[in-house]
Enzyme design. Structure first.
Site, short mmCIF file in Angstrom:
data_model
loop_
_atom_site.label_atom_id
_atom_site.label_comp_id
_atom_site.label_asym_id
_atom_site.label_seq_id
_atom_site.Cartn_x
_atom_site.Cartn_y
_atom_site.Cartn_z
CB ILE A 23 -1.02 0.09 1.29
CG1 ILE A 23 -2.05 -1.32 0.79
CG2 ILE A 23 -1.38 1.40 1.62
CD1 ILE A 23 -2.69 -2.06 1.82
CB VAL A 51 8.98 2.85 11.27
CG1 VAL A 51 9.62 3.65 10.36
CG2 VAL A 51 8.47 2.05 11.37
CB SER A 107 -6.64 -2.18 10.64
OG SER A 107 -7.00 -3.77 10.11
CE1 TYR A 142 -2.01 -4.81 11.49
CE2 TYR A 142 -4.43 -5.42 11.43
CZ TYR A 142 -3.39 -5.05 11.34
OH TYR A 142 -3.47 -3.96 9.75
N1 LIG Z 1 -2.82 -5.66 3.04
C1 LIG Z 1 -4.09 -5.14 4.26
O1 LIG Z 1 -4.97 -5.76 4.20
C2 LIG Z 1 -4.36 -4.21 4.91
C3 LIG Z 1 -5.41 -3.90 5.98
C4 LIG Z 1 -5.54 -2.85 7.15
C5 LIG Z 1 -4.38 -2.45 7.26
N2 LIG Z 1 -4.09 -2.07 6.89
C6 LIG Z 1 -2.45 -1.58 6.49
O2 LIG Z 1 -1.91 -0.70 5.93
C7 LIG Z 1 0.09 -0.80 6.00
C8 LIG Z 1 0.10 -1.32 4.84
O3 LIG Z 1 0.21 -2.90 4.37
P1 LIG Z 1 0.96 -3.61 2.99
O4 LIG Z 1 -0.37 -4.62 3.57
O5 LIG Z 1 1.08 -2.68 2.72
O6 LIG Z 1 2.16 -4.20 4.36
P2 LIG Z 1 3.33 -4.85 3.37
O7 LIG Z 1 3.57 -6.02 4.12
O8 LIG Z 1 2.78 -5.47 1.27
O9 LIG Z 1 4.25 -3.76 3.44
C9 LIG Z 1 4.97 -3.44 3.90
C10 LIG Z 1 5.96 -2.39 4.60
O10 LIG Z 1 6.05 -2.43 5.32
C11 LIG Z 1 7.77 -2.29 5.61
N3 LIG Z 1 8.02 -2.81 6.89
C12 LIG Z 1 7.80 -3.67 7.53
N4 LIG Z 1 8.02 -3.71 9.19
C13 LIG Z 1 9.05 -2.35 9.07
C14 LIG Z 1 9.90 -1.95 9.97
N5 LIG Z 1 10.25 -2.27 10.71
N6 LIG Z 1 10.92 -0.51 8.97
C15 LIG Z 1 10.15 -0.09 8.42
N7 LIG Z 1 9.30 -0.21 7.81
C16 LIG Z 1 8.66 -1.74 8.01
C17 LIG Z 1 7.85 -3.84 4.72
O11 LIG Z 1 9.20 -3.87 4.02
C18 LIG Z 1 7.46 -3.53 3.76
O12 LIG Z 1 7.62 -2.88 2.51
C19 LIG Z 1 -0.31 -1.50 6.71
O13 LIG Z 1 -0.06 -0.64 8.67
C20 LIG Z 1 -1.28 -2.32 7.59
O14 LIG Z 1 -1.61 -2.69 8.99
C21 LIG Z 1 -3.17 -3.30 5.89
#
Ligand SMILES: NC(=O)c1ccc[n+]([C@@H]2O[C@H](COP(=O)([O-])OP(=O)(O)OC[C@H]3O[C@@H](n4cnc5c(N)ncnc54)[C@H](O)[C@@H]3O)[C@@H](O)[C@H]2O)c1
Length: 255
Positions: free
Chosen positions: A19, A63, A141, A154
């Site tokens: 995202i 982060v 979320s 979470y």
């Molecule tokens: N995909 C979903 O269904 C969904 C739903 C609700 C909320 N979200 C939220 O959206 C956000 C992005 O989700 P996504 O699905 O793109 O996840 P993803 O796992 O596809 O991407 C997450 C990114 O964060 C980076 N990351 C993880 N830990 C890290 C750290 N300690 N320091 C720096 N970077 C770090 C990873 O390297 C990756 O590039 C998250 O906060 C997630 O909780 C996602």
């Protein structure tokens, strides 16, 4: 181009993929220069931003680590001078039954999903206050309003995000800074594709489809479904919206 975006500078955490990467591409198309802060390699996102004619820098950063965030913020300042927009998108969602969940599991999710939002906002808010303009967007979320199992840490971290967003919006409003959150539904991303499906389902594709059937709009959510919201919330048009969490989930959660 969104109102007020031209030549603004955004720092997006977790923008090496998923995202966050879609956010980087869209904000670049809106005219914003992008700093990517991620544990992973941000090279592909840099290419997308540059293809949109904007400047990009990828900085390796954990982060959840205060020193790593300070070093990253200094790099952003060296490269771009300041940042106008912060999008806290980095996050993890490891599923674990509550009875198996250790304090270490809990702390890890809290530190990456919630502490990070505090650390990154703290690093960039002073510069926004100085320039009397800023936009902070955090990721919540739809799980906060749904029945899900194995996500106590979470869901608690995302509840923290909603509370932090509300409180920070009040503290920063006098300085021309808005703080909002986006709550996606289950979205197809590298992170969710790598998950194990819910018990009784054969694949994540089945899970995506079953969640889609619980939405008013019955198709699987993808990162591009979220980019219009981040564009709007970080624009001048959204200057009177703060402290809010927008559900962008095909109409699944109503709050
Ligand atoms: N995909 C979903 O269904 C969904 C739903 C609700 C909320 N979200 C939220 O959206 C956000 C992005 O989700 P996504 O699905 O793109 O996840 P993803 O796992 O596809 O991407 C997450 C990114 O964060 C980076 N990351 C993880 N830990 C890290 C750290 N300690 N320091 C720096 N970077 C770090 C990873 O390297 C990756 O590039 C998250 O906060 C997630 O909780 C996602």
């Amino acid at each position: 181009m969104a109102k007020g975006h031209k030549d603004k500078i955004a720092i997006i955490t977790g923008a090496a993929g998923g995202i966050g990467q879609a956010f980087a591409k869209r904000l670049a198309e809106d005219g914003v220069h992008i700093a990517i802060a991620d544990l992973g390699d941000g090279a592909a996102t840099v290419k997308m931003v540059e293809a949109a004619g904007r400047k990009a820098v990828a900085i390796k950063c954990d982060v959840s680590e205060p020193q790593s965030v300070t070093t990253m913020a200094n790099e952003v300042k060296k490269h771009f001078g300041h940042a106008d927009i912060v999008v806290n998108c980095a996050g993890i969602f490891p599923q674990r039954a509550f009875t198996d969940m250790t304090y270490d599991d809990w702390r890890k999710v809290m530190s990456i999903n919630l502490d990070s939002a505090f650390l990154v906002a703290s690093a960039f808010a002073p510069g926004m206050i100085e320039r009397k303009w800023g936009r902070i967007v955090n990721m919540a979320s739809s799980t906060l309003g749904s029945v899900v199992t194995g996500f106590a840490h979470y869901v608690a971290s995302k509840g923290g995000i909603v509370g932090f967003t509300r409180a920070l919006a009040t503290d920063l409003a006098p300085h021309g800074i808005t703080v909002n959150a986006i709550a996606p539904g289950l979205t197809r991303s590298p992170g969710t594709l790598a998950r194990k499906p819910r018990e009784g389902l054969k694949s994540m594709d089945e899970e995506f489809e079953s969640v889609a059937q619980m939405q008013a709009i019955k198709r699987v959510e993808v990162p591009d479904d979220l980019v219009g919201t981040v564009s709007y919330l970080t624009s001048d048009d959204a200057a009177f919206i703060t402290g809010q969490t927008l559900n962008v989930d095909g109409g699944r959660v109503r709050s």
